[in-house]
Design an enzyme around this catalytic site. Structure first.
Site, PDB file in Angstrom:
ATOM      1  N   GLU A  85       0.835  -1.214   0.000  1.00 22.73           N
ATOM      2  CA  GLU A  85       0.000   0.000   0.000  1.00 22.73           C
ATOM      3  C   GLU A  85       0.864   1.257   0.000  1.00 22.73           C
ATOM      4  O   GLU A  85       1.727   1.427   0.870  1.00 22.73           O
ATOM      5  CB  GLU A  85      -0.905  -0.016   1.240  1.00 22.73           C
ATOM      6  CG  GLU A  85      -1.868   1.155   1.275  1.00 22.73           C
ATOM      7  CD  GLU A  85      -2.874   1.062   2.429  1.00 22.73           C
ATOM      8  OE1 GLU A  85      -3.221  -0.066   2.847  1.00 22.73           O
ATOM      9  OE2 GLU A  85      -3.293   2.120   2.909  1.00 22.73           O
ATOM     10  N   LYS A 269      -6.994  -1.096  11.628  1.00 19.65           N
ATOM     11  CA  LYS A 269      -6.416  -1.527  10.338  1.00 19.65           C
ATOM     12  C   LYS A 269      -5.209  -0.655  10.024  1.00 19.65           C
ATOM     13  O   LYS A 269      -4.178  -1.140   9.550  1.00 19.65           O
ATOM     14  CB  LYS A 269      -7.479  -1.439   9.246  1.00 19.65           C
ATOM     15  CG  LYS A 269      -7.057  -1.980   7.898  1.00 19.65           C
ATOM     16  CD  LYS A 269      -6.357  -0.977   7.019  1.00 19.65           C
ATOM     17  CE  LYS A 269      -5.997  -1.595   5.669  1.00 19.65           C
ATOM     18  NZ  LYS A 269      -5.163  -0.701   4.852  1.00 19.65           N
ATOM     19  N   ASP A 285       4.994 -14.346  11.791  1.00 23.08           N
ATOM     20  CA  ASP A 285       3.693 -14.863  11.365  1.00 23.08           C
ATOM     21  C   ASP A 285       2.631 -13.774  11.518  1.00 23.08           C
ATOM     22  O   ASP A 285       2.110 -13.549  12.613  1.00 23.08           O
ATOM     23  CB  ASP A 285       3.373 -16.093  12.234  1.00 23.08           C
ATOM     24  CG  ASP A 285       2.062 -16.759  11.869  1.00 23.08           C
ATOM     25  OD1 ASP A 285       1.238 -16.132  11.182  1.00 23.08           O
ATOM     26  OD2 ASP A 285       1.861 -17.917  12.294  1.00 23.08           O
ATOM     27  N   HIS A 382      -2.588  10.571  -0.128  1.00 26.03           N
ATOM     28  CA  HIS A 382      -2.734   9.198  -0.584  1.00 26.03           C
ATOM     29  C   HIS A 382      -2.788   9.125  -2.114  1.00 26.03           C
ATOM     30  O   HIS A 382      -2.126   8.304  -2.742  1.00 26.03           O
ATOM     31  CB  HIS A 382      -4.027   8.639   0.014  1.00 26.03           C
ATOM     32  CG  HIS A 382      -4.081   7.160  -0.002  1.00 26.03           C
ATOM     33  ND1 HIS A 382      -3.477   6.396   0.968  1.00 26.03           N
ATOM     34  CD2 HIS A 382      -4.643   6.306  -0.871  1.00 26.03           C
ATOM     35  CE1 HIS A 382      -3.679   5.136   0.694  1.00 26.03           C
ATOM     36  NE2 HIS A 382      -4.389   5.047  -0.422  1.00 26.03           N
TER      37      HIS A 382
HETATM   38  C1  MEV Z   1      -5.642   3.051   5.267  1.00 27.67           C
HETATM   39  O1  MEV Z   1      -4.918   1.917   4.890  1.00 27.67           O
HETATM   40  C2  MEV Z   1      -5.632   3.209   6.764  1.00 27.67           C
HETATM   41  C3  MEV Z   1      -6.520   4.331   7.319  1.00 27.67           C
HETATM   42  O2  MEV Z   1      -7.852   4.166   6.843  1.00 27.67           O
HETATM   43  C4  MEV Z   1      -6.477   4.208   8.813  1.00 27.67           C
HETATM   44  C5  MEV Z   1      -7.451   5.113   9.550  1.00 27.67           C
HETATM   45  O3  MEV Z   1      -8.497   5.472   8.995  1.00 27.67           O
HETATM   46  O4  MEV Z   1      -7.150   5.411  10.721  1.00 27.67           O
HETATM   47  C6  MEV Z   1      -6.040   5.675   6.853  1.00 27.67           C
END
Ligand code: MEV
Length: 429
Positions: A85, A269, A285, A382
């Protein structure tokens, strides 16, 4: 076309590919070429990778990036990251540098205990089971002596065995709950071997062993990493932002993730973007790390943030507490040349040191995400990074890339906008 086969594993790599392309692909020679392009020309290295798993037909590359300028407990690190990513490594690098001028990251290992369980069914008298367990407990521990010998020399081994009555949740169900210290190894094989020996010793006519396996849920193999600075320092260099307003907004973003599972999952995430990338780079792992982290996030009955924030007396504090079962010896860590290289880059850390570094990578990633989300939003940065992916997909050359990147410097990036502009310049060049 026959899409079933017997004896596939017995075929050579070439034969496997031949069968596969005939059965599933239209452009057979292109597919073959693609698979083979990813074979390593160094045959020894390729064989090493072939042997990690079964039915290997090629390799699947992921980018290997590094994020410099991390200070953890006063030690300087450049952190290796394996991730597909865009923006993650850039964000880590920015945040590493940001905190390196504000006292750096502090990290503490709160525990290193790992868990294994022998699950069994027993229909008899509970007192008799308890007395059988007390009588045989010493023998159960002794039965693992040969397996634990080396681990004990390294300061680890089997720590305790408990009998757990789970019959309220499932009729006749009990466990032997066994705790371990596995020092610098992740310990999965060690734990499973001990459990199987214990189970064999423990089994008798009225005890039916169901299974013996480590638990990847290790809430007592826990690390905490944190950063703190004065609220003013948090926004130093960005005059247009009110520091207190910003710190409170940041804290609110964490509070939201604490009470709102939809947000918490995305929040965590983002943390795992940092954690998994280093876990992968060091040959650990990531599935074990992932499942454990999310179980821990839900330990209070609802799924919550793994990070926490406090703004008090003019000081901003931000921290993570996360269970991480990691190894710096054994498994892939020594076998995979890139994992080995990553560990060398991290100055050959112990498992505890690696726990600290990886927790820091997760905290840094969450800091970067929340900083962007509560200020400019994430799409601006991004999509700029994504621009390169789009251009690569379109097959742009270096000259075209330069023109397109310049054009989008002051414009919002979207797939269609890049596509249209690229078509335009293609006509002109
Ligand atoms: C993207 O991979 C991760 C985010 O969505 C995490 C978040 O929203 O805190 C930017």
């Amino acid at each position: 076309m026959v899409r079933r086969i017997t004896g596939f594993s017995k075929l050579t790599k070439e034969e496997k590919i031949d069968w596969l392309v005939k059965a599933f692909f239209n452009q057979q020679s292109i597919t073959k070429d693609t698979l083979k392009k990813y074979w390593n020309t160094d045959e020894k290295l390729q064989t090493l990778h072939d042997d990690f798993i079964e039915n290997t037909i090629s390799n699947f590359y992921l980018p290997y990036g590094v994020a410099p300028n991390f200070s953890v407990n006063g030690n300087e690190y450049t952190i290796p990251m394996v991730i597909e990513e865009s923006s993650v490594v850039a964000a880590a690098s920015l945040v590493g540098k940001f905190w390196s001028t504000r006292g750096g990251f502090k990290a503490t290992v709160l525990g290193t205990t790992k868990i294994g369980q022998v699950h069994f069914m027993y229909k008899g008298n509970k007192d008799e089971l308890r007395s059988y367990f007390s009588k045989i407990k010493g023998e159960l521990i002794a039965s693992t002596a040969a397996i634990t010998k080396n681990m004990r020399k390294r300061g680890g081994g089997l720590l305790a065995i408990e009998l757990k009555d789970k019959t309220e949740d499932l009729d006749n169900y009990y466990q032997l709950h066994v705790s371990f210290e596995t020092k610098d190894s992740m310990g999965a094989n060690f734990i499973n071997s001990c459990l199987e020996v214990i189970a064999a010793k423990f089994e008798k006519e009225d005890i039916q062993i169901v299974m013996s396996i480590l638990s990847n849920y290790v809430p007592e193999c826990l690390v905490r990493a944190e950063v703190s600075c004065s609220v003013e320092e948090l926004v130093a260099g960005t005059a247009e932002i009110d520091p207190y307003e910003y710190a409170e907004k940041f804290k609110t973003a964490v509070d939201i993730a604490n009470i709102e599972p939809h947000r918490a999952v995305t929040h965590n995430k983002g943390i795992m973007n940092g954690i998994d990338a280093v876990v992968l780079a060091t040959g650990n792992d990531f599935r074990a790390i992932e499942s454990c982290a999310h179980a821990y996030a839900a330990k209070d009955g609802t799924y919550k943030s793994l990070t926490h924030c406090e703004v008090k007396d003019g000081v901003f504090r931000f921290w993570i507490e996360i269970p991480l079962a990691l190894g710096t010896v054994g498994g892939l860590t020594a076998l995979h040349p890139m994992a080995k290289l990553s560990l060398e880059l991290l100055q050959n850390p112990s498992a505890e040191e690696l726990m600290k570094i990886i927790a820091v990578a997760g905290l840094a990633q969450n800091f970067a995400a929340l900083r962007a989300l509560t200020t400019t939003g994430i799409q601006k940065g991004h999509m700029k990074m994504h621009l390169m992916n789009i251009l690569n997909q379109l097959g742009a050359n270096a000259e075209e890339k330069e023109i397109v990147v310049k054009y989008f410097d002051s414009k919002p990036v979207s797939h269609s906008a890049v596509h249209d502009y690229y078509k335009q310049i293609k006509l002109k060049i």
